[in-house]
Write an enzyme that holds these catalytic residues in place. Structure first.
Site, PDB file in Angstrom:
ATOM      1  N   TRP A 159       0.822  -1.220   0.000  1.00  0.00           N
ATOM      2  CA  TRP A 159       0.000   0.000   0.000  1.00  0.00           C
ATOM      3  C   TRP A 159       0.851   1.264   0.000  1.00  0.00           C
ATOM      4  O   TRP A 159       0.333   2.352  -0.248  1.00  0.00           O
ATOM      5  CB  TRP A 159      -0.931   0.023   1.221  1.00  0.00           C
ATOM      6  CG  TRP A 159      -1.945  -1.079   1.270  1.00  0.00           C
ATOM      7  CD1 TRP A 159      -2.112  -2.108   0.376  1.00  0.00           C
ATOM      8  CD2 TRP A 159      -2.945  -1.269   2.279  1.00  0.00           C
ATOM      9  NE1 TRP A 159      -3.147  -2.916   0.772  1.00  0.00           N
ATOM     10  CE2 TRP A 159      -3.678  -2.426   1.946  1.00  0.00           C
ATOM     11  CE3 TRP A 159      -3.296  -0.578   3.449  1.00  0.00           C
ATOM     12  CZ2 TRP A 159      -4.734  -2.903   2.725  1.00  0.00           C
ATOM     13  CZ3 TRP A 159      -4.339  -1.053   4.231  1.00  0.00           C
ATOM     14  CH2 TRP A 159      -5.057  -2.206   3.868  1.00  0.00           C
ATOM     15  N   HIS A 203      12.799  -2.475  -0.438  1.00  0.00           N
ATOM     16  CA  HIS A 203      12.062  -1.929  -1.588  1.00  0.00           C
ATOM     17  C   HIS A 203      12.906  -0.828  -2.233  1.00  0.00           C
ATOM     18  O   HIS A 203      13.609  -0.083  -1.540  1.00  0.00           O
ATOM     19  CB  HIS A 203      10.706  -1.379  -1.135  1.00  0.00           C
ATOM     20  CG  HIS A 203       9.825  -1.026  -2.287  1.00  0.00           C
ATOM     21  ND1 HIS A 203       9.953   0.158  -2.975  1.00  0.00           N
ATOM     22  CD2 HIS A 203       8.841  -1.721  -2.910  1.00  0.00           C
ATOM     23  CE1 HIS A 203       9.079   0.181  -3.965  1.00  0.00           C
ATOM     24  NE2 HIS A 203       8.395  -0.951  -3.949  1.00  0.00           N
ATOM     25  N   GLU A 236      11.784  -6.480  -8.812  1.00  0.00           N
ATOM     26  CA  GLU A 236      11.035  -5.300  -9.268  1.00  0.00           C
ATOM     27  C   GLU A 236      11.961  -4.378 -10.050  1.00  0.00           C
ATOM     28  O   GLU A 236      12.696  -3.573  -9.452  1.00  0.00           O
ATOM     29  CB  GLU A 236      10.487  -4.529  -8.058  1.00  0.00           C
ATOM     30  CG  GLU A 236       9.554  -5.342  -7.195  1.00  0.00           C
ATOM     31  CD  GLU A 236       8.705  -4.443  -6.311  1.00  0.00           C
ATOM     32  OE1 GLU A 236       7.476  -4.507  -6.441  1.00  0.00           O
ATOM     33  OE2 GLU A 236       9.255  -3.646  -5.541  1.00  0.00           O
ATOM     34  N   GLY A 282       1.742  -2.697  -6.177  1.00  0.00           N
ATOM     35  CA  GLY A 282       1.619  -1.367  -5.586  1.00  0.00           C
ATOM     36  C   GLY A 282       0.266  -0.758  -5.895  1.00  0.00           C
ATOM     37  O   GLY A 282      -0.741  -1.061  -5.248  1.00  0.00           O
ATOM     38  N   GLY A 283       0.211   0.077  -6.918  1.00  0.00           N
ATOM     39  CA  GLY A 283      -1.005   0.830  -7.245  1.00  0.00           C
ATOM     40  C   GLY A 283      -2.268  -0.016  -7.300  1.00  0.00           C
ATOM     41  O   GLY A 283      -3.311   0.370  -6.755  1.00  0.00           O
TER      42      GLY A 283
HETATM   43  P1  PGA Z   1       3.398  -0.668  -8.771  1.00  0.00           P
HETATM   44  O1  PGA Z   1       4.400  -0.819  -7.503  1.00  0.00           O
HETATM   45  O2  PGA Z   1       2.607  -1.934  -8.838  1.00  0.00           O
HETATM   46  O3  PGA Z   1       2.562   0.526  -8.447  1.00  0.00           O
HETATM   47  O4  PGA Z   1       4.262  -0.479  -9.977  1.00  0.00           O
HETATM   48  C1  PGA Z   1       5.021  -2.036  -7.223  1.00  0.00           C
HETATM   49  C2  PGA Z   1       5.906  -1.884  -6.013  1.00  0.00           C
HETATM   50  O5  PGA Z   1       6.531  -0.821  -5.871  1.00  0.00           O
HETATM   51  O6  PGA Z   1       6.002  -2.782  -5.164  1.00  0.00           O
END
Ligand code: PGA
Length: 251
Positions: free
Chosen positions: A10, A96, A168, A235-236
């Site tokens: 989140w 992260h 990521e 994320g989003g």
């Molecule tokens: P995102 O973020 O799905 O908004 O690209 C992923 C994350 O940062 O873990």
């Protein structure tokens, strides 16, 4: 065999009441794939409330987004792994790219955070990934392997068996630009081979490696179908229950 995991991150979004509302929507949806481990990565102050809401769901757990590299003491504003565990959370996201970039977390510091998480019986979701300039230079495999070597290679086999990795690529986070399923697969397979050299083939085969970066309901299915992709760090799209549930149900 390794688990399929979909973890929401989140980030710094949702007031406590909004977080409770989102959790309730996910818990009460009743259509989550039971074979997927679902993880809700909430802000620290939401952990206790959200943990209580998911307590009766067999496949939903709660995660912090960070923890201190120190055990306890005079570190104003910090939150220890022990404190995270005491809320009922079972996971913690470590390393992260936003923490690496904005809070200057180094591979060495992240190794200490991993130790803290493991000592307190939390499952770390350890993040790695390269920036755009490294991808364009073509040195992304070496770059990401080095992140893992410097933060993970001190672990025992037993400790290694308790972690989750999230790959990521930074150029895909929050940009709407996902890695292709081929790019995700080749990096995940490369990392699994790198880790097998240190921890053994079996341990590497049992490791869940998640993909993160603009993962959405309309691309999750293709990415999750890759043999070395075991789920996602979202994320989003984790901020809307319908999108998040659709991603969980994409295997
Ligand atoms: P995102 O973020 O799905 O908004 O690209 C992923 C994350 O940062 O873990």
């Amino acid at each position: 065999m390794r688990k399929n995991i979909v973890a929401g991150n989140w980030k710094m979004n949702k007031s406590l009441s909004e977080g409770i509302e989102l959790t309730n929507e996910i818990v009460s949806a009743g259509n989550l794939d039971e074979n997927v481990q679902v993880v809700l990565g909430t802000p620290f102050i939401h952990l206790t409330s959200v943990s209580k809401l998911v307590a009766n769901s067999s496949n939903i757990e709660v995660s912090a987004q960070n923890c201190s590299d120190k055990t306890s003491g005079a570190y104003t504003g910090e939150i220890s792994a022990e404190m995270v565990k005491s809320t009922g959370a079972e996971y913690v996201i470590i390393g992260h790219s936003e923490r690496r970039e904005y809070f200057k977390e180094s591979n060495e510091e992240l190794a200490e955070k991993l130790n803290q998480a493991l000592a307190n019986d939390l499952t770390p979701i350890f993040c790695c990934g390269e920036p755009l300039e490294i991808r364009e230079k073509g040195t992304h495999f070496e770059y990401v392997c080095n992140q893992l070597t410097e933060s993970l290679f001190h672990l025992s086999k037993d400790e290694f068996s308790k972690i989750v990795i999230a790959y990521e690529p930074i150029w895909a986070i929050g940009t709407g630009k996902t890695a292709t399923s081929q790019q995700a697969q080749e990096m995940h397979a490369y990392l699994r081979t790198h880790l097998a050299e240190k921890f053994g083939k079996e341990a590497a085969a049992d490791l869940s490696i998640l993909y993160g970066g603009s993962c959405k309901p309309d691309n999750a299915q293709e990415i999750f179908a890759c043999p070395d992709v075991d789920g996602g760090l979202i994320g989003g799209a984790s901020l809307k229950s319908a999108d998040f549930i659709a991603i969980v149900n994409s295997f």
